[in-house]
Design an enzyme around this catalytic site. Structure first.
Site, PDB file in Angstrom:
ATOM      1  N   LYS A  52       0.842  -1.208   0.000  1.00  0.00           N
ATOM      2  CA  LYS A  52       0.000   0.000   0.000  1.00  0.00           C
ATOM      3  C   LYS A  52       0.873   1.254   0.000  1.00  0.00           C
ATOM      4  CE  LYS A  52      -3.692  -2.459   2.409  1.00  0.00           C
ATOM      5  NZ  LYS A  52      -4.377  -2.772   3.670  1.00  0.00           N
ATOM      6  N   GLN A  96      -4.743  -1.381   9.810  1.00  0.00           N
ATOM      7  CA  GLN A  96      -4.585  -2.696   9.185  1.00  0.00           C
ATOM      8  C   GLN A  96      -5.165  -3.775  10.098  1.00  0.00           C
ATOM      9  OE1 GLN A  96      -3.578  -3.281   6.102  1.00  0.00           O
ATOM     10  NE2 GLN A  96      -3.795  -5.488   6.314  1.00  0.00           N
ATOM     11  N   ASP A 119     -11.156   2.845   4.457  1.00  0.00           N
ATOM     12  CA  ASP A 119     -11.646   1.472   4.315  1.00  0.00           C
ATOM     13  C   ASP A 119     -13.171   1.398   4.248  1.00  0.00           C
ATOM     14  OD1 ASP A 119      -9.766  -0.627   4.163  1.00  0.00           O
ATOM     15  OD2 ASP A 119      -9.217  -0.376   6.266  1.00  0.00           O
TER      16      ASP A 119
END
Ligand code: GUN
Length: 302
Positions: A52, A96, A119
């Site tokens: 990422k 994460q 997200d």
């Protein structure tokens, strides 16, 4: 059977961001900013986070990774997120997952400013997805829909089966397919007679993490097979049964190979399918960049 090619479509998504962003970055006086919070030493998470970060940097984004070991306190972690929420350089915040077990995951996801929730796992954003009131979605289901669009697959009226009910993939995926006029069944570990449900599916999204779970005799001819699984296999027998020839070669060198949830023999019966690797995984990272860019546009009023 035609491949829904994650390499081609993700490259296109990233290229579009690059083209659109250059003038806007100049006007805004700063690049889009992505912060990734990672706790503990899960090796798979470390690989995903690095990828990422690399993609963000390649696009010229401001990218921060905030790493803590699993002994970090609740206060410290809370303070990391609180600071990112008010940091003007940051448009997207991602924690994460999975967090180490002792942490209450929702506590931290709930804390992220919904406008910086890249997200889209904040309850407000998941609610908006269910209601069809947003155009920014969790990265994996969003990448799947983007691929279907690229290959002109219209799910209207299709029988879609989603394997897995997580808030990361299964639940938002089901909402998004429903909002696109599909008829959706979600299956999970307690579902009775999954093979029978799968046999009626026009489209299957599998996100359960079991190599070769979806077998050829469970799917109908011409079905569309979307494989979200990223599973590591450690034996030659498993690699030879489940993996592409390239991954079997990798097994020879590294002692492990990657495969999805869908057995290769099932792909043979499909009209479209996503390979692993080279399918949905690449789209997830690309859509994360797309979400970061969209949040940047919204925050800068561009
Ligand atoms: N772990 C596995 N998938 C995801 C994802 O989409 N977002 C985050 N934050 N963690 C993950």
């Amino acid at each position: 059977m035609e491949i829904l090619d994650g390499k081609i479509v993700s490259a296109k998504v990233l290229e579009n961001i690059k083209n659109e962003s250059s003038i806007i970055i100049e006007k805004a006086g700063r690049p889009p900013g992505l912060a990734v919070v990672i706790v503990g030493d899960d090796p798979a998470s470390a690989i995903y986070v690095r990828s990422k970060e690399r993609k963000a940097r390649k696009l010229g984004f401001h990218s921060e990774v905030i790493e803590s070991n699993s002994s970090v306190s609740d206060e410290e972690l809370t303070s990391v997120i609180a600071k990112l929420n008010i940091d003007d350089k940051i448009d997207g915040i991602l924690v994460q997952l999975p967090l180490p077990e002792k942490f209450d995951t929702w506590k931290y996801l709930d804390m992220i400013d919904p406008e910086k929730d890249v997200d889209r796992f904040h309850p407000v954003n998941l609610g908006k997805i269910m209601l069809g009131r947003t155009n920014i979605y969790p990265c994996t289901p969003s990448g799947i829909v983007r691929m279907l669009d690229e290959y002109n697959v219209d799910v209207t009226g299709m029988n879609c089966v989603v394997l897995g009910r997580s808030y990361i993939v299964g639940k938002p995926m089901a909402s998004m397919l429903t909002n696109r006029n599909a008829t959706v069944t979600i299956c999970h570990s307690r579902t009775k007679n999954i093979p029978e449900i799968l046999s009626r599916a026009d489209l299957i999204v599998s996100a359960i993490g079991i190599p070769g779970f979806v077998k050829a005799d469970m799917v109908k001819d011409g079905s569309i097979l979307i494989d979200v699984g990223i599973n590591r296999v450690d034996t030659r027998e498993a690699a030879e049964e489940f993996c592409t020839s390239k991954e079997i070669e990798k097994f020879e060198k590294k002692g492990y190979a990657i495969t999805g949830d869908i057995h290769p023999a099932a792909f043979e019966k499909s009209s479209f399918y996503t390979p692993v690797p080279g399918g949905v995984g690449l789209m997830t990272v690309a859509m994360l960049m797309d979400n970061t860019f969209r949040l940047f546009l919204a925050r800068t009023g561009s």
